[in-house]
Enzyme design. Structure first.
Site, PDB file in Angstrom:
ATOM      1  N   ASP A 124      -2.772   3.166   7.410  1.00 16.42           N
ATOM      2  CA  ASP A 124      -2.873   2.361   6.198  1.00 16.42           C
ATOM      3  C   ASP A 124      -2.978   0.894   6.585  1.00 16.42           C
ATOM      4  O   ASP A 124      -2.301   0.441   7.517  1.00 16.42           O
ATOM      5  CB  ASP A 124      -1.646   2.562   5.307  1.00 16.42           C
ATOM      6  CG  ASP A 124      -2.001   2.637   3.829  1.00 16.42           C
ATOM      7  OD1 ASP A 124      -3.048   2.109   3.456  1.00 16.42           O
ATOM      8  OD2 ASP A 124      -1.225   3.238   3.064  1.00 16.42           O
ATOM      9  N   HIS A 163      -8.871  -5.277   3.507  1.00 12.56           N
ATOM     10  CA  HIS A 163      -7.612  -4.720   3.015  1.00 12.56           C
ATOM     11  C   HIS A 163      -7.199  -3.459   3.764  1.00 12.56           C
ATOM     12  O   HIS A 163      -6.052  -3.010   3.632  1.00 12.56           O
ATOM     13  CB  HIS A 163      -7.726  -4.418   1.517  1.00 12.56           C
ATOM     14  CG  HIS A 163      -7.791  -5.636   0.654  1.00 12.56           C
ATOM     15  ND1 HIS A 163      -6.701  -6.132  -0.030  1.00 12.56           N
ATOM     16  CD2 HIS A 163      -8.817  -6.478   0.374  1.00 12.56           C
ATOM     17  CE1 HIS A 163      -7.053  -7.218  -0.695  1.00 12.56           C
ATOM     18  NE2 HIS A 163      -8.335  -7.447  -0.472  1.00 12.56           N
TER      19      HIS A 163
END
Length: 473
Positions: A367, A159
């Protein structure tokens, strides 16, 4: 088609009679309800000091899903979770080599807990189950399960970012981690860049190669590697935002903003999110464009995170002091430039606040994806949408081409982009928003789940044949 077994560090086990919270939990729980399944992982609890290692997970049935919960000892929690996972892997995979802290003790705890999880999970697995392991905490799980004799299809999804080899090789056990990834049948990343970084690593280190689009041989095993960008439950979130104006907090916020534009940032307190740089850019914007003083407010929602880690406690003080300094220097009797909220706000309320905001500031330093960006787009009024400002270093920048792309390290550039966002005419805002909404509607969280599971269960002829946002390189 067998059951779906999901393995994650923390299991979002709901209370009996309540639905799972969050889009990911909804999507995965829905899949397990359809075909039967188990969600396995840490319960969030620690064992008493004298308690022995668990011999069985706690099994909880809810809504057609079996949650298998494992309590950890305080030692395991410190070594595996707080230690190696969050003080070595998390900063390194976010390109923060300066914050990494490697110890052999923590590394031992990381492998010890992965072995414990595999030992407790293996007896629960049936021969035709598909197993989907999630995130950096559990990279060695496939190798441990293979060692127990399991032949099932095993998939892994990261992720967070996968860095280039010059960063990854800072990790003393980088070779073992990549060997662990090779034990899976499918390895999924968020973006094409992550796939490219993986390919560069295996080529440079001489442990593998790409043999076709989406197909690699690594450490002698043939595996699929592709980008599967995570989505949100787009339509549901849009509907929630449309109704959220009734919420008392949203009503009070709207009333307090009469005559002013709202700028919103929502981030967990983490050094990867670029919160300090964002506040500095906002202050620069107010300094350079005095016409906006008193006419806009930044709402920064930043729930606390990992307060027991010294770096996070220090950052909490830094951000609070920075927001206070900006307010002290620029506030007026009837205007506060920054409203800084250091607690969690409910998702339905956030949907309403996103809809109120003329600008969504999503400017992380790094991110994996950043679902706040997608939530902000989904929440907008289709007749009068706001503008998304998005860091080029967020995975979402690969998809949301209607955003104003910014470099969070460039404070002056971000300040200029903020001025452009606030002044952007309606026709341009509509054009940008429509492009982004169509993308996140077509590739929502259910599309993400299906794409990955189709690859894991070999329903597609090749990874490159499925619709993708970008071709795997």
């Amino acid at each position: 088609m067998g059951r779906l077994v999901v393995v994650s560090n923390r299991v979002p086990a709901p209370k009996p009679g309540t639905p799972p919270a969050g889009g990911l939990a909804v999507a995965l729980a829905g899949a397990m309800q359809e075909r039967g399944g188990i969600w396995f992982g840490w319960s969030g609890r620690t064992l008493p000091p004298s308690a022995p290692e668990p011999e069985e997970p706690e099994m909880v049935e809810n809504g057609g899903v079996t949650y298998a919960l494992v309590d950890l000892s305080e030692r395991d929690l410190q070594d595996y979770y707080a230690g190696f996972s969050n003080r070595m892997l998390w900063p390194l995979l976010h390109y923060r080599m300066d914050l990494t802290e490697f110890t052999r003790v923590a590394l031992g705890g990381y492998y010890r807990v992965n072995k414990l999880f595999a030992r407790l999970l293996a007896p629960k697995i049936e021969p035709d189950d598909a197993i989907w392991v999630h995130d950096y905490h559990l990279i060695p799980m496939a190798a441990e399960l293979r060692a127990s004799g399991l032949k099932n299809r095993l998939g892994f999804f990261l992720h967070i970012p996968f860095p280039p080899p010059d960063i990854l090789t800072v990790l003393p056990n980088h070779a073992d981690l990549v060997r662990g990834l090779a034990a899976y049948d499918v390895v999924g990343f968020q973006t094409p860049n992550d796939v490219e970084n993986f390919e560069t690593y295996v080529r440079r280190e001489g442990v593998g190669r790409r043999v076709s689009a989406g197909r690699f041989v690594v450490h002698g095993r043939s595996i699929r590697v592709a980008d599967f960008p995570v989505g949100i439950e787009t339509k549901s979130f849009a509907a929630t935002a449309a109704l959220a104006g009734r919420h008392p907090l949203v009503k009070r916020m709207r009333e307090s903003m009469v005559g002013r534009e709202l700028i919103i940032g929502v981030d967990r307190l983490d050094y990867s999110k670029g919160i300090a740089e964002r506040i500095q850019a906002y202050e620069t914007f107010l300094t350079l464009d005095e016409s906006w003083r008193g006419r806009c407010t930044l709402l920064q929602v930043t729930p606390k995170s990992r307060g027991d880690v010294p770096e996070y406690a220090a950052m909490e003080r830094e951000v609070a002091e920075l927001a206070g300094r900006v307010n002290g220097a620029h506030a007026d009797l009837d205007w506060t430039p920054i409203r800084y909220v250091n607690r969690t706000i409910g998702r339905n309320t956030l949907a309403g606040l996103y809809r109120l905001a003329r600008v969504g500031l999503v400017t992380p330093l790094r991110d994996g994806m950043n679902l706040v960006a997608k939530e902000y787009v989904a929440a907008q009024d289709p007749e009068d949408p706001g503008v998304l400002m998005l860091s080029r270093f967020a995975g979402a920048a690969h998809e949301l081409d209607g955003a104003l792309i910014t470099n969070p390290y460039d404070v002056d550039g971000t300040a200029g982009a903020l001025a452009r966002a606030l002044d952007m005419p309606l026709d341009e805002r509509l054009d940008r928003w429509k492009r982004m909404y169509q993308r996140i509607e077509a590739r929502d969280v259910n599309w993400w789940r299906k794409s990955f599971l189709d690859a894991l269960e070999e329903k597609d002829a090749a990874v490159a044949d499925r619709p993708q946002i970008a071709v795997v390189r």
